[in-house]
Every structure is written in structure tokens, then in C-alpha cells.
Design an enzyme around this catalytic site. Structure first.
Site, PDB file in Angstrom:
ATOM      1  N   LYS A 126       0.873  -1.173   0.000  1.00 34.29           N
ATOM      2  CA  LYS A 126       0.000   0.000   0.000  1.00 34.29           C
ATOM      3  C   LYS A 126       0.900   1.210   0.000  1.00 34.29           C
ATOM      4  CE  LYS A 126      -4.241  -1.570   1.969  1.00 34.29           C
ATOM      5  NZ  LYS A 126      -4.891  -1.713   3.252  1.00 34.29           N
ATOM      6  N   HIS A 152       1.354   6.721   2.916  1.00 37.24           N
ATOM      7  CA  HIS A 152       0.624   7.982   2.803  1.00 37.24           C
ATOM      8  C   HIS A 152       0.883   8.894   3.995  1.00 37.24           C
ATOM      9  CE1 HIS A 152      -2.441   6.760   5.680  1.00 37.24           C
ATOM     10  NE2 HIS A 152      -2.362   5.566   5.137  1.00 37.24           N
ATOM     11  N   HIS A 175       0.938   7.885   7.721  1.00 29.58           N
ATOM     12  CA  HIS A 175       2.116   7.240   8.311  1.00 29.58           C
ATOM     13  C   HIS A 175       3.243   8.221   8.577  1.00 29.58           C
ATOM     14  CE1 HIS A 175       0.288   3.417   6.691  1.00 29.58           C
ATOM     15  NE2 HIS A 175       0.422   3.205   7.977  1.00 29.58           N
TER      16      HIS A 175
HETATM   17  N1  ARG Z   1       0.421  -1.237  10.305  1.00 29.05           N
HETATM   18  C1  ARG Z   1      -0.445  -0.515  11.185  1.00 29.05           C
HETATM   19  C2  ARG Z   1      -1.213   0.543  10.410  1.00 29.05           C
HETATM   20  O1  ARG Z   1      -0.777   0.995   9.371  1.00 29.05           O
HETATM   21  C3  ARG Z   1       0.301   0.164  12.308  1.00 29.05           C
HETATM   22  C4  ARG Z   1       1.046  -0.762  13.221  1.00 29.05           C
HETATM   23  C5  ARG Z   1       1.372  -0.147  14.538  1.00 29.05           C
HETATM   24  N2  ARG Z   1       2.117  -1.009  15.414  1.00 29.05           N
HETATM   25  C6  ARG Z   1       1.626  -2.070  16.036  1.00 29.05           C
HETATM   26  N3  ARG Z   1       2.444  -2.810  16.761  1.00 29.05           N
HETATM   27  N4  ARG Z   1       0.354  -2.389  15.991  1.00 29.05           N
HETATM   28  O2  ARG Z   1      -2.249   0.965  10.859  1.00 29.05           O
END
Ligand code: ARG
Length: 566
Positions: free
Chosen positions: A125, A128, A131
Site C-alpha cells: 500500500k 501515505h 504514516h
Molecule cells: N500497520 C499498522 C497501520 O498501518 C500500524 C502498526 C502499529 N504497530 C503495532 N504494533 N500495531 O495501521
């Protein structure tokens, strides 16, 4: 010399109370005619059984008046301390001039580890702007803790596992081509992924197919994993371009897939501890008594979930790093997710569940539709950063076309502006992107602080003919209000770093840098340097040097470069 501490010691021995207790009560008055430090006596009313103003009056008689104190006055229940400016200015500036870039550093975190889970985008993905916040705030928190002596472990918990990859495999096999993916990377993966969703609405059996592929991935099927690994590599390459631009690094790229072979044991442990319950074919941890929806651990089809991997990752991190705290940076819409699985860890009997901290932040919005909307409403990080650089280049062309190293500076200022903008407000607030505001050289912005730093550098160069200054100066010449004000802010800087760490709030540092820059610009306006008499000039340049040092190290804490010329 730590003035607050010295004053606390005097109060402590006069009132016979613990120094630490005094320190935490001491305040910095909002304006200087109320003194430099103030001690409120309200809390002493219980101990001394008297009205607070009366206590203040009696106490003030008993406090020893050392020579760094000019005056001690009471106002109501407050005891106000006025420091002897010449001693104060000398102490503060000498401390910066000797410690240089180490000013503000501390050893309080020595021997302790903080794990910071930040950025963590989902592969296949686009990276964006959402992040961006996690990346930038996490990076600043990392540097702030490091400055306090902590060992930091920066973890990129990539979203690289889950049913969505089953969907992507199906989509690729049905509508994808090697050439297109090689050519357009994530864009192409995104395209076929969107197509999958459109098609699956008409043809629900596609979803079943996708689930099967994900189960194959979990079971180590070679074809499934080869495709997955390919998508992974393509994504990482794109992400790394953005990290490179932002100057962000990680100590580990242990994403969700890393825990694939580690979840079984954890599921077993949950079973043994009688926490797992069957519900409609799925396995859950019931959280009713905690007033939360159940935490889903295993899907009906055998698939594991986001929470399953987070629980497994936390256990792994505790074992691997023995962290003091493990913090997670995500938007606040994940509040429930973290609350749920933190609770599961607690129910498993791990007392360190209290050391897991979710550090949420607000959303990003755009002030105009001007940012590219070519990709629907996702704004791509790379495009955004490039736009920042372009906008900055235009400003430099206009303001300082002969600047050497223009391209590099445009990059540092443009990207710095984006980072600064993100870190300026309390993280929980939404961030608005507005180029005109972010890039305003006179506003409360990154470019403003960078420009102030560059101006200080050029002043030093002009006066000293090099970057070095004569540190042997008569500090008593810096007795005007503007100079003292700058010193006050400098003296507060180490405490601001600690406060920012304790609250996981880089904006405390960001705002303090703006305050210092503003106070410095006032100092510079009020105190001519070039035309002043030699000894005065030397003293003023020492102050310029201290400001330059702190602005540079402060910007570095935020992950922003400080060019010497702009
Ligand atoms: N990949 C997730 C997202 O984009 C964020 C992950 C954050 N870290 C975790 N350990 N859950 O929403």
C-alpha cells in the site's frame, strides 16, 4: 549550576522538607517581575497549620540568601526568588559553551531500554501522509530518549501479514502481470487490490479463495510465500526512499510476518491460562468485565489477527529487549485495539503490561485540494516531500539566488518544514497542511528556526572570521533584559527535553525552540553587535554561539537538519 536545585536546597533546609518535594513544587513565574522562580506555600498549610501567606512570610526570613540570589520576596502564598543576573547569565552560558552539543543530555536513562514501535506502514500500500505522523513523532521520541541516556530500539512493525495478502495473491493471479508490477510497483499492486474488492462484491467466492491463500501463507506454501516476498521487497524499496528523505532509520524491521511461527506458543499459553473462549467458531478473549468488546485471537477459518501478532510481538520484545517501556505510535483510531490487547497481556499475568504505552496522535488534513489527488484521497509521502522541496526552491530562488549548495538546502528546509509542522502542536491535535504557513520564514515554523540558526552562524563568522569564538568573556556585560531572557530559556531547555520524554510530546521541544528563536531575534534587534565595543561584542557573540548550539541540537532531536547558510 542548577538554580532550581540550589534554591530548592535552601528552601528545604529552611522548612525542613524533602528537596525532591520542593523541586517538584517550584514554578517558573509567567513574567519576570514576579521573579525567576516561585515557591507556592499552599501545601505547607497542613504541615504547619497556618495560613499559606503567613508560612511564606516566616519562611522567607529563614532562607539563606546566597550570592546568586539578589532578592527574595513574598506575594501572597508565593515566595519569589530573583536571581543575581550576572551570576545567572555566566553560569548558564558557560555551561553551554563547555558542553556544546552535549548541553541538555543526561544519563538518567543509562542501562534502560525503550522500544519504540513507529512508522509501521502496510506493505503493498502506498506510504501515505497518515504514516508520516507515526514516523516523524516516533523518530523524535527516539532521539529525545536517546538524549536522556536511554538505549532505544526503533522497530518498524510493518503490516506485512494478514488476509489482505491472500487477496493480493488472488488479484495478481487473476489480473496482474509481472511486467506491470515491476514497472509501477506499489501503484500497480494497489490497483489490482482495489479491483479485487470491486470484483469480490459481485463474486463473494473470491474472498474464500483469498482466505485460503492466506492460510497457505501461514502454512509455509512455497508459491504463496514467493509471491508475498516479492510484494514485500517492492514495498520496502519504496518505503526506504521515503525514510532516506526523512533521515529516519530503524533498528529492526520485524513486521507482523516475523511472528508467524511464534504465535502458536502464545495461543497455547492463552489456552493454558484459560483465557481463550470459542465464539461462533472463532477464538476470543472475553473482555466483558473490562467493558470492552472481545479480543479476537483466531478467526473461524484459522487465520490469526492483528491483535494476535501484537500480543506475540510484545512477549517477544520483552524477552529480547527487557524494555523499561514499549511505546506504540499510531493514530488515535486504534485506541481500542491497544486497550484490548494490553488488557489481554495483563490477564496473562504479566505485570509489565503497565509498561506498554499507546501514544496516539490526530489526523492529517489538507487546507486545499492542491496536493495531488491523482490517487484518490491518499496523498503520497514522496510526492508531498518533493512538493515541499519544490516550494522551498522557489523561495530560495527569490530570496537568496546565490546561495551555494542550493539543492541540498532546499531539501533540508522543505523536509524540515514538513517535520516541524507535524511536531508543532500537541500530537493529539489534527495536523493541517498549508504550504504558505509551513514555509513562512517569519512564522512559528521550521524554516524560521533554521533561519535563525543560520543567521547566528553567519554572525559568528562575520565577527570571528571562523566558526570558533573566544569563550573567555565578561558575562556581566550581558545585563540587559533581552539577553537575560534568552539565558532563561536556555536554562529551561534540559528540563523541556525531560518533560517532552515523560509526556511523549515532542511539541514541547519544538515550541521551546521557537521561543528561543524569538527571544534571540529580539536580543539581536535590541543589541547591535557589529558596531559595539570589543568586549561587549565578544560577550554578545558568546550568547549568539550558545543559541546557535542549542537550536542545532534541538532541531536534531526533532530529526531536522540545521544548515549553516540559508
Ligand atoms: N500497520 C499498522 C497501520 O498501518 C500500524 C502498526 C502499529 N504497530 C503495532 N504494533 N500495531 O495501521
Amino acid at each position: 549550576m542548577d538554580f532550581k536545585f540550589e534554591i530548592a536546597k535552601l528552601i528545604s533546609s529552611a522548612a525542613d522538607i524533602d528537596v525532591e518535594e520542593v523541586i517538584s513544587a517550584i514554578e517558573i513565574p509567567p513574567n519576570s517581575d514576579m521573579g525567576d522562580y516561585a515557591y507556592p506555600c499552599f501545601k505547607l498549610a497542613k504541615v504547619f497549620r497556618k495560613a499559606p501567606p503567613m508560612i511564606a512570610g516566616e519562611l522567607v526570613e529563614k532562607i539563606e540568601k546566597k550570592d546568586f540570589i539578589k532578592e527574595i520576596k513574598t506575594v501572597g502564598a508565593y515566595i519569589n526568588f530573583f536571581t543575581e543576573k550576572s551570576v545567572y547569565v555566566k553560569e548558564v552560558l558557560e555551561s553551554v559553551l563547555t558542553k556544546e552539543a552535549d548541553y541538555g543530555k543526561s544519563t538518567e536513562g543509562n542501562g534502560k531500554t525503550i522500544v519504540i514501535d513507529y512508522s509501521s506502514p502496510n506493505i503493498a500500500k502506498p506510504f501515505h501522509v497518515g504514516h508520516l505522523r507515526s514516523t516523524v513523532i516516533g523518530n523524535a521520541i527516539y532521539k529525545i530518549y536517546e538524549c536522556l541516556g536511554y538505549n532505544c530500539e526503533g522497530v518498524n512493525h510493518l503490516g506485512d501479514w494478514g488476509t489482505q495478502f491472500g487477496k493480493l495473491i488472488v488479484a495478481y493471479k487473476k489480473w496482474g502481470s509481472k511486467e506491470a508490477v515491476e514497472k509501477d510497483g506499489i501503484q500497480e499492486l494497489m490497483k489490482i487490490y482495489v479491483k479485487f474488492h470491486d470484483e469480490a462484491e459481485k463474486e463473494p467466492s473470491l474472498d474464500d479463495e483469498a482466505r485460503l491463500w492466506f492460510v497457505k501463507m501461514q502454512d509455509g506454501d512455497e508459491e504463496a510465500l514467493t509471491l508475498w516476498k516479492w510484494f514485500y521487497d517492492i514495498s520496502i524499496k519504496e518505503f526506504e526512499r521515503v525514510y532516506e528523505m526523512l533521515g529516519v532509520k530503524f533498528d529492526a524491521y520485524t513486521g507482523e510476518s516475523f511472528y508467524n511461527d511464534k504465535m502458536d506458543v502464545v495461543v497455547e499459553e492463552l489456552k493454558e491460562k484459560n483465557l481463550l473462549k470459542e465464539s461462533e467458531g472463532a477464538m476470543i478473549v472475553d473482555l466483558e468485565e473490562d467493558k470492552m468488546p472481545p479480543c479476537l485471537i483466531i478467526r473461524k477459518d484459522g487465520g490469526t489477527l492483528y491483535a494476535t501478532r501484537d500480543i506475540t510481538a510484545a512477549l517477544y520484545r520483552k524477552k529480547t529487549y527487557n524494555f523499561e517501556k514499549c511505546i506504540y505510535l499510531t493514530a488515535l483510531d486504534q485506541n481500542l485495539h491497544f486497550a484490548q490487547w494490553f488488557k489481554v497481556i495483563e490477564k496473562m499475568g504479566y505485570e509489565w503490561s503497565k509498561d506498554l504505552v499507546h501514544v496516539p496522535f490526530g489526523l492529517v488534513s489538507l487546507d486545499t485540494g492542491k496536493l495531488s489527488t491523482r490517487h484518490g484521497n491518499v496523498v503520497l509521502m514522496e510526492e508531498l516531500l518533493n512538493q515541499a522541496i519544490n516550494e522551498t526552491t522557489k523561495i530560495i530562488e527569490e530570496k537568496n539566488p546565490d546561495l551555494p549548495n542550493k539543492e541540498e538546502v532546499a531539501k533540508q528546509v522543505g523536509i524540515g518544514a514538513v517535520i516541524f509542522n507535524d511536531l508543532y502542536n500537541n500530537r493529539i491535535k489534527d495536523v493541517v497542511f498549508s504550504w504558505s504557513r509551513m514555509l513562512n520564514f517569519d512564522g512559528e515554523t521550521g524554516p524560521y528556526v533554521q533561519y535563525t540558526h543560520a543567521r547566528a552562524c553567519s554572525l559568528i563568522n562575520k565577527v570571528c572570521g571562523s566558526e570558533e569564538i573566544d569563550k573567555n568573556v565578561d558575562f556581566s556585560l550581558l545585563n540587559d533584559e533581552a539577553s537575560v531572557e534568552v539565558c532563561k530559556l536556555i536554562e529551561m531547555y534540559p528540563a523541556k527535553i525531560k518533560d517532552a520524554a515523560a509526556k511523549f510530546e515532542p511539541s514541547i521541544v519544538t515550541r521551546h525552540l521557537v521561543d528561543i528563536a524569538q527571544a534571540f531575534n529580539k536580543f539581536y534587534h535590541d543589541n547591535p553587535i557589529m558596531s559595539s565595543e570589543d568586549e561587549v561584542k565578544k560577550a554578545r557573540i558568546a550568547l549568539v554561539y550558545a543559541v546557535k548550539t542549542i537550536l542545532a541540537s534541538g532541531l536534531k532531536l526533532l530529526g531536522i537538519n540545521a544548515p549553516k547558510q540559508m
